[in-house]
Write an enzyme that holds these catalytic residues in place. Structure first.
Site, short mmCIF file in Angstrom:
data_model
loop_
_atom_site.label_atom_id
_atom_site.label_comp_id
_atom_site.label_asym_id
_atom_site.label_seq_id
_atom_site.Cartn_x
_atom_site.Cartn_y
_atom_site.Cartn_z
N ASN A 1 -35.15 -70.55 -32.93
CA ASN A 1 -36.42 -71.18 -32.58
C ASN A 1 -36.15 -72.13 -31.40
O ASN A 1 -35.63 -73.23 -31.58
CB ASN A 1 -36.96 -71.95 -33.80
CG ASN A 1 -38.27 -72.66 -33.49
OD1 ASN A 1 -38.85 -72.49 -32.42
ND2 ASN A 1 -38.74 -73.46 -34.44
N LEU A 2 -36.51 -71.70 -30.21
CA LEU A 2 -36.20 -72.50 -29.02
C LEU A 2 -37.15 -73.68 -28.85
O LEU A 2 -36.95 -74.54 -27.99
CB LEU A 2 -36.19 -71.62 -27.76
CG LEU A 2 -35.18 -70.44 -27.77
CD1 LEU A 2 -35.19 -69.71 -26.43
CD2 LEU A 2 -33.78 -70.89 -28.10
N LYS A 3 -38.22 -73.70 -29.65
CA LYS A 3 -39.21 -74.80 -29.62
C LYS A 3 -39.67 -75.06 -28.18
O LYS A 3 -39.96 -74.12 -27.46
CB LYS A 3 -38.63 -76.06 -30.27
CG LYS A 3 -38.05 -75.79 -31.66
CD LYS A 3 -37.81 -77.04 -32.44
CE LYS A 3 -37.06 -76.71 -33.72
NZ LYS A 3 -36.94 -77.83 -34.62
N HIS B 1 -44.47 -73.30 -39.63
CA HIS B 1 -43.32 -74.16 -39.32
C HIS B 1 -43.71 -75.61 -39.58
O HIS B 1 -44.84 -76.02 -39.31
CB HIS B 1 -42.89 -73.97 -37.86
CG HIS B 1 -41.59 -74.66 -37.58
ND1 HIS B 1 -41.52 -76.00 -37.28
CD2 HIS B 1 -40.32 -74.20 -37.58
CE1 HIS B 1 -40.25 -76.33 -37.11
NE2 HIS B 1 -39.50 -75.25 -37.28
N GLU C 1 -37.28 -74.09 -45.27
CA GLU C 1 -36.85 -75.11 -44.30
C GLU C 1 -37.26 -76.49 -44.82
O GLU C 1 -38.40 -76.94 -44.55
CB GLU C 1 -37.51 -74.86 -42.95
CG GLU C 1 -37.14 -73.55 -42.31
CD GLU C 1 -37.18 -73.64 -40.79
OE1 GLU C 1 -36.16 -73.36 -40.17
OE2 GLU C 1 -38.23 -74.03 -40.25
N GLY D 1 -33.80 -80.67 -37.69
CA GLY D 1 -33.52 -81.48 -36.52
C GLY D 1 -32.88 -82.81 -36.82
O GLY D 1 -32.82 -83.69 -35.96
N SER E 1 -30.90 -77.75 -39.78
CA SER E 1 -29.58 -78.23 -39.33
C SER E 1 -28.44 -77.25 -39.63
O SER E 1 -27.36 -77.65 -40.03
CB SER E 1 -29.29 -79.61 -39.91
OG SER E 1 -30.22 -80.55 -39.38
#
Ligand code: PEP
Length: 236
Positions: free
Chosen positions: A7-9, A89, A158, A164, A194
């Site tokens: 997930n490159l966000k 998400h 998640e 993060g 993470s």
């Protein structure tokens, strides 16, 4: 086969996504990577999937097109033949206020169109602190009304407190929650929160973990390739 999803966000540009994908593609070829690679680039860098890399969208609105400022619909996804979508998400839920009703509406809309849906669930820290039963009640609520028999559904656990933050859930936590989710839904189930190069293989080796959904560690193609490598050695 394990799924390793990046997930490159809100990171990378059209240019750097192209070099990222090129680097990953050649790594997969040279190293005979057997894991499935899925990459979610930022909207401005959406592109066609490569032979061995599925491209997915981080978000889309439940519409073909229309007056939904700042959003994209299926018309924009179809331009790149994108049929894979992240829904639920925690950053969409908590930063952008996507509630259970909106998330379900997206799921219903895109599942009717046969999109592959990566559907995220996970609890915030205060729920985690209230104990396992409260965690599962929270997750069951997030799954309420979602068709868990949908053939193109991939679930991702998640925990919000792990995303993060550098605080990966323990293997005991992951095992407990994954076992319980698998009892509710027999679907591929990823862990996210993470995941690092150092802990990826251990996490993916756990029973009922079918891969990982990774933010921070995936942003450098070299690190993402190391995650693919970690998945490669796992036969379950
Ligand atoms: C995510 O955003 O899906 C995620 C798991 O992020 P990170 O790996 O940075 O915790």
């Amino acid at each position: 086969m394990q799924i390793v999803a990046a997930n490159l966000k809100t990171n990378h540009t059209r240019n750097t996504v192209q070099s990222y994908l090129g680097a990953v593609e050649s790594y997969i070829d040279k190293n005979e990577i057997a894991a499935r690679s899925v990459v979610f680039p930022p909207m401005s860098a959406l592109c066609q999937s490569r032979e061995k890399i599925t491209i997915g969208a981080q978000n889309a609105y439940a519409a073909e097109n229309g007056s939904f400022t700042g959003e994209i619909g299926t018309e924009q996804l179809e331009e790149f033949a994108i049929k894979t979508l992240l829904i639920g998400h925690s950053e969409r839920r908590h930063i952008f206020g996507e509630n259970l009703e909106l998330v379900k509406r997206k799921f219903d809309f895109f599942s009717l169109l046969d999109y592959e849906i990566f559907f995220c669930v996970g609890e915030p820290i205060e729920i985690k602190e209230a104990g396992f039963e409260v965690v599962m009640t929270y997750i069951e609520k997030q799954l309420d009304g979602i068709d868990l028999g949908y053939s193109r559904l991939v679930l991702a656990y998640e925990p919000v407190w792990a995303i993060g933050t550098g605080k990966t859930a323990t293997t005991a936590d992951i095992t407990e929650v994954h076992n319980a989710i698998k009892e509710i839904a027999d679907k591929p189930l990823l862990y996210g929160g993470s995941v690092k190069v150092e802990n990826a293989a251990e996490i993916m080796s756990l029973p009922n973990v079918d891969g990982v959904l990774v933010g921070t560690t995936s942003w450098l193609s070299e690190r993402y390739c190391q995650l693919l490598d970690a998945a490669n050695g796992i036969n379950k």
